[in-house]
Design a protein around this motif. Structure first.
Motif, PDB file in Angstrom:
ATOM      1  N   SER A 145      33.799 -13.930  21.930  1.00 48.52           N
ATOM      2  CA  SER A 145      33.053 -14.869  22.922  1.00 48.52           C
ATOM      3  C   SER A 145      34.083 -15.243  24.048  1.00 48.52           C
ATOM      4  O   SER A 145      35.362 -15.060  24.143  1.00 48.52           O
ATOM      5  CB  SER A 145      32.938 -16.123  22.209  1.00 48.52           C
ATOM      6  N   ARG A 146      33.329 -15.767  25.072  1.00 52.17           N
ATOM      7  CA  ARG A 146      33.885 -16.325  26.206  1.00 52.17           C
ATOM      8  C   ARG A 146      34.991 -15.212  26.972  1.00 52.17           C
ATOM      9  O   ARG A 146      36.085 -15.379  27.175  1.00 52.17           O
ATOM     10  CB  ARG A 146      34.866 -17.695  25.833  1.00 52.17           C
ATOM     11  N   ASN A 147      34.360 -14.053  27.205  1.00 53.70           N
ATOM     12  CA  ASN A 147      35.093 -13.205  28.090  1.00 53.70           C
ATOM     13  C   ASN A 147      34.206 -12.632  29.249  1.00 53.70           C
ATOM     14  O   ASN A 147      33.235 -13.610  29.617  1.00 53.70           O
ATOM     15  CB  ASN A 147      35.504 -11.891  27.256  1.00 53.70           C
ATOM     16  N   LYS A 148      34.361 -11.439  29.813  1.00 57.29           N
ATOM     17  CA  LYS A 148      33.378 -10.973  30.814  1.00 57.29           C
ATOM     18  C   LYS A 148      32.797  -9.677  30.437  1.00 57.29           C
ATOM     19  O   LYS A 148      32.808  -8.736  31.282  1.00 57.29           O
ATOM     20  CB  LYS A 148      34.251 -10.940  32.200  1.00 57.29           C
ATOM     21  N   LEU A 149      32.646  -9.652  29.306  1.00 58.64           N
ATOM     22  CA  LEU A 149      32.135  -8.233  28.613  1.00 58.64           C
ATOM     23  C   LEU A 149      30.750  -7.816  29.148  1.00 58.64           C
ATOM     24  O   LEU A 149      29.944  -9.144  29.221  1.00 58.64           O
ATOM     25  CB  LEU A 149      32.149  -8.146  26.907  1.00 58.64           C
ATOM     26  N   SER A 150      30.447  -6.611  29.410  1.00 60.18           N
ATOM     27  CA  SER A 150      29.064  -6.524  30.120  1.00 60.18           C
ATOM     28  C   SER A 150      28.585  -5.314  29.449  1.00 60.18           C
ATOM     29  O   SER A 150      29.011  -4.769  28.363  1.00 60.18           O
ATOM     30  CB  SER A 150      29.262  -6.033  31.662  1.00 60.18           C
ATOM     31  N   GLY A 151      27.321  -4.868  29.660  1.00 61.31           N
ATOM     32  CA  GLY A 151      26.641  -3.804  28.831  1.00 61.31           C
ATOM     33  C   GLY A 151      25.909  -4.128  27.736  1.00 61.31           C
ATOM     34  O   GLY A 151      25.704  -5.683  27.583  1.00 61.31           O
ATOM     35  N   SER A 181      39.934 -12.880  29.327  1.00 61.00           N
ATOM     36  CA  SER A 181      39.271 -12.305  30.564  1.00 61.00           C
ATOM     37  C   SER A 181      38.728 -10.806  30.539  1.00 61.00           C
ATOM     38  O   SER A 181      39.137 -10.086  31.540  1.00 61.00           O
ATOM     39  CB  SER A 181      40.044 -12.597  31.933  1.00 61.00           C
ATOM     40  N   LEU A 182      38.609 -10.317  29.319  1.00 60.03           N
ATOM     41  CA  LEU A 182      38.317  -8.851  29.275  1.00 60.03           C
ATOM     42  C   LEU A 182      37.140  -8.546  30.055  1.00 60.03           C
ATOM     43  O   LEU A 182      36.182  -9.073  29.853  1.00 60.03           O
ATOM     44  CB  LEU A 182      38.311  -8.763  27.566  1.00 60.03           C
ATOM     45  N   THR A 183      36.873  -7.419  30.412  1.00 58.16           N
ATOM     46  CA  THR A 183      35.833  -6.669  31.017  1.00 58.16           C
ATOM     47  C   THR A 183      35.453  -5.358  30.351  1.00 58.16           C
ATOM     48  O   THR A 183      36.007  -5.127  29.403  1.00 58.16           O
ATOM     49  CB  THR A 183      36.334  -6.659  32.415  1.00 58.16           C
ATOM     50  N   GLY A 184      34.521  -4.962  30.897  1.00 62.06           N
ATOM     51  CA  GLY A 184      33.643  -3.665  30.593  1.00 62.06           C
ATOM     52  C   GLY A 184      32.984  -3.690  29.234  1.00 62.06           C
ATOM     53  O   GLY A 184      32.457  -4.971  29.020  1.00 62.06           O
ATOM     54  N   ALA A 185      32.741  -2.662  28.571  1.00 57.48           N
ATOM     55  CA  ALA A 185      31.504  -2.627  27.621  1.00 57.48           C
ATOM     56  C   ALA A 185      32.328  -2.941  26.299  1.00 57.48           C
ATOM     57  O   ALA A 185      33.593  -2.646  26.028  1.00 57.48           O
ATOM     58  CB  ALA A 185      30.832  -1.348  27.740  1.00 57.48           C
ATOM     59  N   ILE A 186      31.519  -3.149  25.261  1.00 54.01           N
ATOM     60  CA  ILE A 186      32.044  -3.353  23.941  1.00 54.01           C
ATOM     61  C   ILE A 186      32.118  -1.869  23.272  1.00 54.01           C
ATOM     62  O   ILE A 186      31.205  -1.131  23.181  1.00 54.01           O
ATOM     63  CB  ILE A 186      31.138  -4.073  23.050  1.00 54.01           C
ATOM     64  N   PRO A 187      33.323  -1.244  22.847  1.00 55.54           N
ATOM     65  CA  PRO A 187      33.236  -0.133  22.544  1.00 55.54           C
ATOM     66  C   PRO A 187      32.751   0.237  21.152  1.00 55.54           C
ATOM     67  O   PRO A 187      32.651  -0.604  20.152  1.00 55.54           O
ATOM     68  CB  PRO A 187      34.791   0.370  22.551  1.00 55.54           C
ATOM     69  N   GLU A 188      31.985   1.468  20.982  1.00 56.50           N
ATOM     70  CA  GLU A 188      31.487   1.825  19.691  1.00 56.50           C
ATOM     71  C   GLU A 188      32.365   1.968  18.588  1.00 56.50           C
ATOM     72  O   GLU A 188      31.892   1.836  17.422  1.00 56.50           O
ATOM     73  CB  GLU A 188      30.289   2.966  19.757  1.00 56.50           C
ATOM     74  N   SER A 189      33.597   2.089  18.864  1.00 54.38           N
ATOM     75  CA  SER A 189      34.581   2.462  17.932  1.00 54.38           C
ATOM     76  C   SER A 189      34.919   1.097  17.199  1.00 54.38           C
ATOM     77  O   SER A 189      35.300   1.272  15.901  1.00 54.38           O
ATOM     78  CB  SER A 189      35.919   2.933  18.357  1.00 54.38           C
ATOM     79  N   ILE A 190      34.541  -0.075  17.752  1.00 57.02           N
ATOM     80  CA  ILE A 190      34.740  -1.283  16.731  1.00 57.02           C
ATOM     81  C   ILE A 190      33.513  -1.100  15.532  1.00 57.02           C
ATOM     82  O   ILE A 190      34.189  -1.752  14.378  1.00 57.02           O
ATOM     83  CB  ILE A 190      34.102  -2.563  17.774  1.00 57.02           C
ATOM     84  N   CYS A 191      32.796  -0.340  15.477  1.00 58.06           N
ATOM     85  CA  CYS A 191      31.967  -0.219  14.252  1.00 58.06           C
ATOM     86  C   CYS A 191      32.784   0.532  13.101  1.00 58.06           C
ATOM     87  O   CYS A 191      32.204   0.669  11.877  1.00 58.06           O
ATOM     88  CB  CYS A 191      30.702   0.552  14.488  1.00 58.06           C
ATOM     89  N   LYS A 192      33.950   1.140  13.405  1.00 57.10           N
ATOM     90  CA  LYS A 192      34.635   1.851  12.438  1.00 57.10           C
ATOM     91  C   LYS A 192      35.398   0.721  11.449  1.00 57.10           C
ATOM     92  O   LYS A 192      35.870   1.343  10.784  1.00 57.10           O
ATOM     93  CB  LYS A 192      35.719   2.771  13.338  1.00 57.10           C
ATOM     94  N   VAL A 208      40.388  -3.819  29.854  1.00 54.81           N
ATOM     95  CA  VAL A 208      39.011  -3.420  29.233  1.00 54.81           C
ATOM     96  C   VAL A 208      39.512  -3.267  27.865  1.00 54.81           C
ATOM     97  O   VAL A 208      40.722  -3.067  27.504  1.00 54.81           O
ATOM     98  CB  VAL A 208      38.385  -2.248  29.633  1.00 54.81           C
ATOM     99  N   ILE A 209      38.491  -3.238  26.945  1.00 56.65           N
ATOM    100  CA  ILE A 209      38.947  -2.976  25.471  1.00 56.65           C
ATOM    101  C   ILE A 209      38.821  -1.522  25.487  1.00 56.65           C
ATOM    102  O   ILE A 209      37.793  -0.675  25.757  1.00 56.65           O
ATOM    103  CB  ILE A 209      37.844  -3.502  24.500  1.00 56.65           C
ATOM    104  N   PRO A 210      40.095  -0.782  25.111  1.00 53.41           N
ATOM    105  CA  PRO A 210      40.289   0.774  24.815  1.00 53.41           C
ATOM    106  C   PRO A 210      38.863   1.403  23.996  1.00 53.41           C
ATOM    107  O   PRO A 210      38.640   0.665  23.178  1.00 53.41           O
ATOM    108  CB  PRO A 210      41.408   0.944  24.370  1.00 53.41           C
ATOM    109  N   ALA A 211      38.279   2.483  24.319  1.00 48.14           N
ATOM    110  CA  ALA A 211      37.607   3.081  23.907  1.00 48.14           C
ATOM    111  C   ALA A 211      37.727   3.427  22.319  1.00 48.14           C
ATOM    112  O   ALA A 211      36.872   3.342  21.399  1.00 48.14           O
ATOM    113  CB  ALA A 211      37.120   4.481  24.740  1.00 48.14           C
ATOM    114  N   ASP A 212      39.071   3.427  22.058  1.00 48.32           N
ATOM    115  CA  ASP A 212      39.473   3.967  20.588  1.00 48.32           C
ATOM    116  C   ASP A 212      40.194   2.888  20.096  1.00 48.32           C
ATOM    117  O   ASP A 212      40.804   3.065  18.913  1.00 48.32           O
ATOM    118  CB  ASP A 212      40.444   5.097  20.649  1.00 48.32           C
ATOM    119  N   PHE A 213      39.777   1.732  20.341  1.00 49.72           N
ATOM    120  CA  PHE A 213      40.237   0.492  19.764  1.00 49.72           C
ATOM    121  C   PHE A 213      40.115   0.181  18.493  1.00 49.72           C
ATOM    122  O   PHE A 213      40.831  -0.387  17.462  1.00 49.72           O
ATOM    123  CB  PHE A 213      40.157  -0.876  20.764  1.00 49.72           C
TER     124      PHE A 213
END
Length: 924
Positions: free
Chosen positions: A458-464, A437-448, A416-421
């Motif tokens: 693109s082309r992963n398995k991200l959800s939410g 093949s990344l999974t899980g949600a897109i963390p909101e910390s990306i907006c930093k 998964v993409i770590p929450a603080d990434f």
């Protein structure tokens, strides 16, 4: 009066100083035009007006001043004009016009300036050939004509033996390099980069004793470099032969040039094996680039123990068949390292991260077979890190704290993409995790990531859901989330200062309407929302985005018409790819909408679709596209802005095909298949001269195939199947290459490639029993009149019936005439299109089928073209002899409705077309 902060205009009273010989006003800000009276100073020796903010045209008389020795007008970018003829035996010694807007040709009279020693015309707009008379300039020392549009051959400078500097780079020069170089004992710099020069490199060029720089890159030089061409001197510090077509082995004598500082041989066809240890003799070498040849570089060995091994700042060995990491442990000054596109496998060793003692700034290890990164993994000064297209797996590596460009795409990361990434992306401009093949949600910390311009997940398995804050980022130019499992509505949170140029949400599970705030993205060029569950009407709010080039709404739940209210309509003049396929759009295709798509109406070469970032490093994010063309998926790695596609297939569009589509002279792909379109194929489609793929299958089109379609010389895919087309299939051009499958499902078609022969037969007139019963009265006046018209037409038409090209026109004219005359007699008439078919069908079965079809059609609606009241005296043909017009005030005999299976229509569906999709890539 240089550097005196003077302002304009220049006062005319200056002309009172008639004996002025020197005028130096450079580095002021006059912001005015050059006064005309500057050409009236008859004693003028030196005129220096560089960096004065001058504009307008220079008075031509200035170039003809007999006494003028120095003319410097450089760095006045708005100053323009052309160079007029120079006087015989002129005194000019220095001509400097660099970074101005002077244009036109250099006059041959420049050869009159026998005292001329310096010519500096950098970055102007000069064109034409370089005058051959410049061979007379025996005192010429400095020549710089770079960054212009000079064309033709390089003239011989054999008389200019004093030349020390020659720069003709970035022009349009062609042909070979002159071979006479032996007398140029003082030449220090030769720069011919970025032209179209060809032939071999003269051996004499390498024998010049004072030469320090040879720059011949980005030309078309070919052949081999021989050992004798290498210069046995310590003076040569730069040898740049990159981006040519040179071949054969690299001469070993090149590695004896001990003064060499820069050696660039990349992007040629050099072959053979090079031992990396050979560069130990080039003790001053700092920049080595052998990339993209046919070389095999052997990097095995322990170079850290060789004391004389050069300290490199740039090492580029891309595509050199490397199998191991070069020993770079002692490279304390290395700044840029490119080992991409090699055969290096296994782990990135831990010592790799200490290369350069923290000075390493750019690392490219992409397109290898690397599996993991050994710890400790820390690069404090790294700005560019490219690891894409490897076999790296497990959790995502950390982001270097100073990184502005990070590419982890096309690997096997599965965490998964770590929450603080996002905390590590504070100064990152480009970040890609595509094709993992990344999974899980897109963390909101990306907006930093406050400076992020390109974000590709693109082309992963991200959800939410898509985070709201992601669409509020004003720095983003590209957001690519295609082919994940993202769900929910697209947030209606686009910033009022939206800077998006590419938005790709294709292939998710997004639903709901198109956000209204998307209209804030005024710079949007590529919008791909295909293959989702979006339920909305046509997004008219996008009409005010005039920059839109690509619109993909394919395979959603869009409904309604695509015509927007006039008050909300803006021109889509840049639009070039429109894909609305596989939705529920209905209504007619609006001609007014098509008329605004100006980019599809022209056929001109343009740039590629791309988003530029880190422009000092020439980085750009380039859109590529896969479209359904010619019946199969085609991927365009580089999307030229001339690539044009219209795909409205698998909807419920009805009505005729707009004739305005014939104006799309630049269109490459047109797909209107599997709709409910009616009417004839417009002959204007024959004007689409660039068309390569045309699919009109699965509609209710009738009439004949226009012969104008045979003009389409580039047409390589055609599908007109499953319509109601009639007549002979046209012959000519590309039509002879199409199979029968392209025309099947049209009962009225005949001719090659169908196995149905077109037969010419006499018209058949069938008696109608109900109309000719005993007691029925026939007005002989109508019979005589009708026969008179028929005999007259026959007398005129018979001589030309044997003319093959006119035969069809005659048949059509007789058909129209008899369809008007004969019904008043109670008779039915089969048109010439039916004669060929009835010869091969059972007449009884055919009549039975016709009756059943006519009954069904009459229950639904009346035949618009052949049903109604007709008579000689009450009806007439229109101006184009096509439609009968009835006079309502006239009394006319009733006639039975005429039906023919040739004019019945049906709609048939077929399997869905392949889904087109957009993908993206980054180039540098």
């Amino acid at each position: 009066m240089s550097n005196c902060n003077l302002a304009g205009p220049i006062d005319p009273s200056l002309l009172k100083l008639r004996n002025l010989s020197i005028i130096r006003l450079d580095n002021n800000n006059f912001s005015t035009s050059v006064p005309d009276f500057f050409g009236n100073f008859s004693s003028l020796i030196s005129l220096r007006l560089s960096s004065c903010g001058l504009s307008g045209n220079l008075p031509g008389r200035v170039f003809q001043l007999q006494t003028l020795q120095t003319l410097d007008l450089s760095f006045n970018k708005f100053l323009q004009g052309s160079v007029l003829d120079f006087p015989q035996n002129g005194s000019l010694q220095s001509l400097v016009l660099s970074y101005t807007n002077f244009s036109g040709k250099l006059p041959d009279s420049i050869g009159n300036l026998t005292m001329l020693s310096r010519i500096d015309l950098v970055n102007c707009s000069f064109s034409g050939s370089i005058p051959s008379s410049m061979a007379n300039l025996t005192r010429l020392v400095y020549l710089d004509l770079s960054f212009n549009q000079f064309s033709g051959l390089i003239p011989s400078f054999r008389m200019s033996k004093n030349l020390t500097y020659i720069n003709l780079s970035h022009n349009l020069l062609s042909g070979p390099i002159p071979t006479h170089w032996k007398g140029f004992q003082k030449l220090v710099n030769l720069d011919l980069r970025n032209n179209m020069l060809s032939g071999t490199i003269p051996p004499s060029l390498f024998s010049l004793p004072s030469l320090q720089k040879i720059q011949l890159s980005d030309n078309q030089f070919s052949g081999q470099l021989h050992e004798s061409q290498s210069l046995p001197s310590n003076l040569l510090d730069t040898l740049d032969l990159s981006s040519n077509e040179l071949e054969g082995p690299i001469p070993m004598s090149i590695f004896q040039l001990r003064g060499l500082n820069i050696l660039q041989l990349c992007s040629n066809k050099f072959s053979g094996t090079i031992q990396l240890a050979m560069i130990q003799t080039l003790v001053n070498l700092t920049n080595l680039d052998l990339s993209y040849n046919n070389l095999i570089v052997n990097a095995s060995g322990n170079y850290s123990t060789i004391s004389s091994f050069p300290q490199l700042t740039t090492l580029k060995l891309a595509s050199c068949s490397l199998k191991v990491f070069p020993d770079l442990k002692k490279q304390s000054k290395l700044f840029s390292l490119d080992l991409s596109e090699n055969k290096i496998s296994g782990s990135v060793p831990s010592w790799f991260w200490s290369i350069g003692n923290g000075s390493l700034n750019e690392v490219n290890l992409s397109s290898n077979s690397l599996t993991d990164l050994e710890e400790p993994y820390y690069l404090p000064s790294l700005s560019i890190l490219d690891l894409h297209s490897n076999l790296l797996n497990g959790r995502l590596p950390k982001i270097p704290p100073s990184a502005t460009y990070v590419d982890y795409s096309s690997n096997n990361f599965s965490s998964v993409i770590p929450a603080d990434f996002g905390n590590s992306l504070s100064i990152t401009i480009f970040f890609s995790l595509s094709k993992n093949s990344l999974t899980g949600a897109i963390p909101e910390s990306i907006c930093k990531a406050m400076y992020i311009q390109v974000l590709d997940f693109s082309r992963n398995k991200l959800s939410g859901p898509i985070p709201d804050c992601l669409l509020q980022m004003t720095s983003l130019g590209v957001l690519n989330l295609r082919r994940n499992i993202l769900a929910g509505n697209i947030p209606d949170k686009f910033s009022a200062y939206c800077g998006l140029q590419t938005l790709d949400l294709n292939g998710n599970q997004l639903e709901g309407p198109v956000p209204r705030s998307l209209s804030n993205c005024k710079m949007l060029e590529v919008l791909d929302m295909g293959n989702n569950r979006i339920f909305d009407s046509f997004p008219c709010q996008l009409k005010n985005i005039s920059s839109l080039r690509v619109l993909v709404l394919r395979s959603n739940l869009f409904y309604g018409t695509i015509a927007c209210p006039v008050s909300n309509t803006g021109p889509w003049q840049m639009l070039q790819i429109v894909d609305l396929a596989s939705n529920n759009f209905n209504g007619t295709i609006p001609p007014k909408c098509l008329q605004t798509w100006k980019a599809i109406m022209v056929n001109e070469d343009h740039d590629h679709l791309q988003f530029k970032f880190l422009q000092l490093n020439n980085f750009y994010y380039q859109d590529s596209v896969t479209v359904t063309s010619k019946g199969r998926e085609l991927k365009f790695e580089k999307v030229l802005t001339l690539l044009t596609v219209i795909d409205f297939s698998s909807n419920m569009f009805e009505g005729p095909i707009p004739e305005e589509m014939g104006e799309f002279r630049g269109l490459y792909v047109l797909n209107l298949s599997h709709n409910a379109l009616t009417g004839q194929i417009p002959s204007d489609l024959g004007n689409m001269i660039q068309l390569e793929s045309l699919d009109l299958s699965g509609n209710n089109l009738n009439g004949e195939i226009p012969t104008q379609l045979t003009r389409l010389n580039f047409l390589s895919f055609l599908n007109l199947s499953n319509n109601q087309l009639t007549g002979r299939i046209p012959i000519g051009a590309q039509f002879g290459t199409f199979s029968a499958a392209c025309f099947e499902g049209n009962k009225g078609l005949c001719g090659s490639p169908l196995n149905v022969t077109c037969k010419s037969a006499s018209p058949e007139v069938h008696s109608n029993n109900e109309s000719t019963k005993a007691g029925d009265k026939i007005d002989l006046q109508f019979i005589v009149t009708g026969l008179g018209y028929g005999l007259g037409a026959g007398a005129i038409a018979a001589p030309i019936m044997f003319w093959k090209r006119a035969g069809k026109c005659v048949d059509d004219g007789i058909d129209r005439f008899l369809l008007v005359i004969l019904p008043i007699l109670g008779l039915t008439y089969s048109t010439s299109h039916r004669w060929m078919l009835e010869a091969e069908e059972d007449p009884q079965e055919e009549n039975k089928e016709d009756s059943e079809k006519d009954h069904e059609n009459n229950e639904e609606k009346e035949d618009e073209e052949f049903q109604g009241r007709y008579c000689v005296h009450c009806s007439k043909l229109d101006m184009i002899m096509k439609t009968a017009i009835h006079d309502l005030k006239c009394t006319c005999h009733d006639s039975p409705p005429i039906s023919s299976s040739s004019y019945s229509s049906s709609f048939s569906s077929s399997p869905e077309n392949l889904f087109p999709f957009f993908s993206h890539s980054v180039h540098r």
